[in-house]
Scaffold this active site. Sequence first.
Site, PDB file in Angstrom:
ATOM      1  N   ASP A   2      17.517  15.932 -10.880  1.00  0.00           N
ATOM      2  CA  ASP A   2      16.590  14.851 -11.216  1.00  0.00           C
ATOM      3  C   ASP A   2      15.479  14.730 -10.180  1.00  0.00           C
ATOM      4  O   ASP A   2      15.676  15.037  -9.008  1.00  0.00           O
ATOM      5  CB  ASP A   2      17.377  13.533 -11.302  1.00  0.00           C
ATOM      6  CG  ASP A   2      16.629  12.494 -12.113  1.00  0.00           C
ATOM      7  OD1 ASP A   2      15.638  12.849 -12.781  1.00  0.00           O
ATOM      8  OD2 ASP A   2      17.037  11.315 -12.066  1.00  0.00           O
ATOM      9  N   HIS A  19       8.584  20.527 -12.729  1.00  0.00           N
ATOM     10  CA  HIS A  19       9.614  21.327 -13.402  1.00  0.00           C
ATOM     11  C   HIS A  19       9.548  22.784 -12.941  1.00  0.00           C
ATOM     12  O   HIS A  19      10.569  23.440 -12.755  1.00  0.00           O
ATOM     13  CB  HIS A  19       9.439  21.252 -14.925  1.00  0.00           C
ATOM     14  CG  HIS A  19       9.663  19.876 -15.477  1.00  0.00           C
ATOM     15  ND1 HIS A  19      10.753  19.108 -15.136  1.00  0.00           N
ATOM     16  CD2 HIS A  19       8.940  19.119 -16.344  1.00  0.00           C
ATOM     17  CE1 HIS A  19      10.686  17.937 -15.760  1.00  0.00           C
ATOM     18  NE2 HIS A  19       9.593  17.919 -16.494  1.00  0.00           N
ATOM     19  N   LEU A 113      30.181  34.088  -9.779  1.00  0.00           N
ATOM     20  CA  LEU A 113      29.897  32.693 -10.145  1.00  0.00           C
ATOM     21  C   LEU A 113      29.556  32.577 -11.636  1.00  0.00           C
ATOM     22  O   LEU A 113      28.804  33.381 -12.177  1.00  0.00           O
ATOM     23  CB  LEU A 113      28.700  32.204  -9.312  1.00  0.00           C
ATOM     24  CG  LEU A 113      28.092  30.854  -9.694  1.00  0.00           C
ATOM     25  CD1 LEU A 113      29.053  29.709  -9.368  1.00  0.00           C
ATOM     26  CD2 LEU A 113      26.768  30.637  -8.974  1.00  0.00           C
TER      27      LEU A 113
HETATM   28  C1  IPE Z   1      14.603  16.326 -14.097  1.00  0.00           C
HETATM   29  O1  IPE Z   1      13.456  15.740 -13.592  1.00  0.00           O
HETATM   30  C2  IPE Z   1      14.323  17.420 -15.104  1.00  0.00           C
HETATM   31  C3  IPE Z   1      14.736  17.148 -16.486  1.00  0.00           C
HETATM   32  C4  IPE Z   1      15.307  16.062 -16.936  1.00  0.00           C
HETATM   33  C5  IPE Z   1      14.449  18.196 -17.453  1.00  0.00           C
HETATM   34  P1  IPE Z   1      12.754  14.521 -14.324  1.00  0.00           P
HETATM   35  O2  IPE Z   1      11.753  15.079 -15.283  1.00  0.00           O
HETATM   36  O3  IPE Z   1      13.784  13.633 -14.937  1.00  0.00           O
HETATM   37  O4  IPE Z   1      12.003  13.793 -13.133  1.00  0.00           O
HETATM   38  P2  IPE Z   1      11.747  12.230 -12.958  1.00  0.00           P
HETATM   39  O5  IPE Z   1      13.034  11.509 -13.178  1.00  0.00           O
HETATM   40  O6  IPE Z   1      10.709  11.855 -13.959  1.00  0.00           O
HETATM   41  O7  IPE Z   1      11.265  12.113 -11.552  1.00  0.00           O
HETATM   42 MG    MG Z   2      14.681  11.872 -14.398  1.00  0.00          MG
END
Ligand code: IPE
Ligand code: MG
Length: 231
Positions: A2, A19, A113
């Site tokens: 996250d 991402h 793994l």
């Molecule tokens: C995690 O990062 C990635 C996925 C859920 C695909 P987020 O996209 O949830 O990042 P925040 O929570 O908005 O910072």
């Molecule tokens: Mg998130």
Amino acid sequence: MDGNGRWARERGLPRTKGHYEGLTTAKNIVRAASDAGIQYVTLYVFSTENWKRTADEVGFIMGLVKQFLRNEMDFYRENKIRVRYTGDQAGLSPEIWKEVDDVMQATKDFPGLQVVLALNYGGRDEICRAMRQICRDRASPVPTTGGGTPPVITIDDISAAMDNPDIPDPDLIIRTAGEFRTSNFLLWEAAYAEYYISDKFWPDFNPEDFSQALHWYQHRDRRFGAIGAAA
Ligand code: IPE
Ligand code: MG
């Protein structure tokens, strides 16, 4: 995994950049887990609820997933990493599913793994699919007369109907970006998992942080509801 979006926002970048960076982190942590001799890692890539995001963001994440699968075959081969899947494959585009399936087939005999991709995954959804499976399997009439006992569903029955019944329950669940919630991750399997929350955003989470989490885990007194050694 996250905090990709917040990592990007802090830098005035589009969420997609977060991402993108997160993918590098995922690879680094998978390598660290492999080097540490860990047998299973489940990456929570995309939840059954993440479809609520914009089509652009969803499309971008799916593109990264493809990259993680297709471009990393050498990495899996060198490290003997086996790629597996958990989630509702029926909800994935046939194109993405084919990528997942191809890599699963290509890595199925690798003894190192096992990396489980939780993609279109929801803990409630997995339990729900398992229950439907059990109902289907038992649809043929079970004799309940003449002294027979009515069929019961046991915990083991449900565990056996989950996506990867051969994989043991997780010992440690690491969540980044400081959030203390399960967000529908491995609800059934996590009954006795240890939760480790890191304040770092996922793109900033590095092998040293991972190693700290493992060290923290090693000092947990896991009682599984019984009385601990200290007592
Ligand atoms: C995690 O990062 C990635 C996925 C859920 C695909 P987020 O996209 O949830 O990042 P925040 O929570 O908005 O910072
Ligand atoms: Mg998130």
